[in-house]
Design an enzyme around this catalytic site. Structure first.
Site, PDB file in Angstrom:
ATOM      1  N   CYS A  23      41.443 -38.411 -63.934  1.00  0.00           N
ATOM      2  CA  CYS A  23      42.333 -39.367 -63.274  1.00  0.00           C
ATOM      3  C   CYS A  23      42.139 -39.272 -61.760  1.00  0.00           C
ATOM      4  CB  CYS A  23      43.783 -39.100 -63.663  1.00  0.00           C
ATOM      5  SG  CYS A  23      44.467 -37.569 -62.979  1.00  0.00           S
ATOM      6  N   HIS A  40      37.462 -44.338 -65.138  1.00  0.00           N
ATOM      7  CA  HIS A  40      37.602 -42.939 -64.757  1.00  0.00           C
ATOM      8  C   HIS A  40      37.233 -42.726 -63.295  1.00  0.00           C
ATOM      9  CE1 HIS A  40      36.907 -41.698 -69.241  1.00  0.00           C
ATOM     10  NE2 HIS A  40      38.166 -41.972 -68.998  1.00  0.00           N
TER      11      HIS A  40
END
Length: 389
Positions: free
Chosen positions: A64, A274
């Site tokens: 993240c 991502h």
């Protein structure tokens, strides 16, 4: 993991596996929710630049933005001597603003820290942001800096659940500017992607142009309902581009990314929903391995980024290739690292040769590539004998 397939969701990007693209009005591609405020993360301690240094790992949903940024700051403490994390010159970058801070913020964790919460990470990040200072003390810049701080603090809670980013297909640093991007500028952290249109495909260049992902999706919808056959055709070319590049990394993008990133530079790489910590070491790109499954694997720290199809290899903190893991998780017999490194270098030269087709002034010509590969092959089968002591 950083290569897991993601289903196409409203507001998301195309999945990894090539399949018909479902076109619908879209929000910018955003990272999937990767953390909640109460989540905690395991800390992996590595030897980085000769010092014991922490890296924050993640157990699910892939890297993240919060972890990618924090890990850049954790690794940046000594990387500035190698060119990493240096402030960009005013006006550099393509997101709409130039960074205002003059130094490289750092994050340090207690030596015995093994687990850290999302709240603690955001507190560390908030302190870093507050510690940044404008390059000069003029009233206008001070007011702008205070506004940037205010905007960033509003964005901060989103870092653990995903950021809205909207790529442009014209350059590895090209994103539509959104308020979320200010945090990268304030912290002097480069944000990259490798989703570029190939300049050797004139039809795709014409169809995609300088549009962002959102604008391209809207154009495809409009073209499909157009009465002009040339517009319909252009829309189909644009849709085919999204289908064929669903992994969000192209050969041209990889070559440009390798060329644009500076040696030793730590940055954040966005791909397939991502955000990953990225570094360039001796001309090669590597992504930080943050999967908690490798928490106790000291030899698995970096993953090479040298091909579009996901073929990569793990490296340790010194960027030496790691021993492959067996089916039972045990470390297999170590292969010859020179042969593995030769394969990485050959793959890299192939990527550069592809760039040569696009750029006639490339450093590596087809003839040079053939000679180099032939030499490597000869060396592999005719190694120099080592005299016994």
């Amino acid at each position: 993991g950083s290569h897991e397939e993601q289903p196409l969701q409203e507001g998301g990007s195309p999945p990894v596996a090539p399949q018909p693209v479902l076109v619908a009005p879209a929000e910018p591609p955003r990272a999937q929710p990767a953390a909640r405020a109460g989540d905690f993360y395991c800390v992996k301690w590595i030897r980085w630049k000769g010092e014991r240094t922490p890296v924050v790992t993640q157990s699910e949903n892939g890297p993240c933005p919060l972890l990618a940024i924090i890990n850049v700051l954790l690794l940046q403490w000594k990387a500035s001597s190698g060119g990493g994390g240096l402030p960009k010159s005013p006006g550099e970058g393509s997101r709409g603003r130039s960074p205002t801070s003059s130094g490289c913020p750092q994050v340090k964790l207690p030596p015995q820290k093994e687990v850290i919460t999302a709240e603690e990470l955001m507190a560390h990040l908030g302190n870093c942001i507050l510690a940044t200072q404008p390059r000069d003390t003029s009233e206008g810049l001070q007011l702008n800096f205070q506004q940037n701080i205010s905007d960033t603090m509003t964005v901060l809670p989103k870092l653990s659940t995903g950021l809205d980013v909207n790529v442009r297909f014209t350059g590895v640093s090209d994103f539509e500017y959104t308020p979320e991007c200010i945090i990268f500028d304030l912290l002097n952290i480069p944000l990259y992607h490798g989703w570029l249109v190939d300049p050797q495909s004139p039809e795709q260049v014409q169809a995609v142009g300088k549009l962002s992902y959102n604008q391209l999706v809207e154009k495809i919808i409009t073209c499909k309902h157009a009465s002009d056959s040339s517009l319909v055709s252009e829309g189909l070319v644009a849709e085919q581009f999204l289908e064929s590049t669903a992994s969000q990394l192209t050969f041209h993008g990889l070559c440009e990314l390798t060329a644009r990133a500076r040696e030793g530079e730590l940055g954040v790489f966005f791909r397939n929903n991502h955000f990953s910590t990225m570094i360039k070491h001796k001309g090669h790109l590597y992504l930080l391995v943050t999967d908690q499954g490798f928490l106790h694997e000291e030899g698995v720290v970096w993953e090479s980024l040298h091909s579009v199809d996901g073929d990569s290899c793990f490296c340790d903190t010194e960027f030496h290739l790691s021993h492959p893991l067996g089916k039972d998780g045990a470390t297999a017999a170590p292969p010859d690292p020179r042969l593995q490194q030769r394969q990485v270098d050959q793959d890299y030269m192939v990527a550069l040769s592809l760039q040569q087709v696009q750029d006639p002034h490339s450093l590596l010509s087809d003839l040079e590539l053939a000679r180099q590969l032939q030499h490597e092959e000869y060396q592999q089968h005719h190694p120099h004998p080592h005299p016994h002591p």
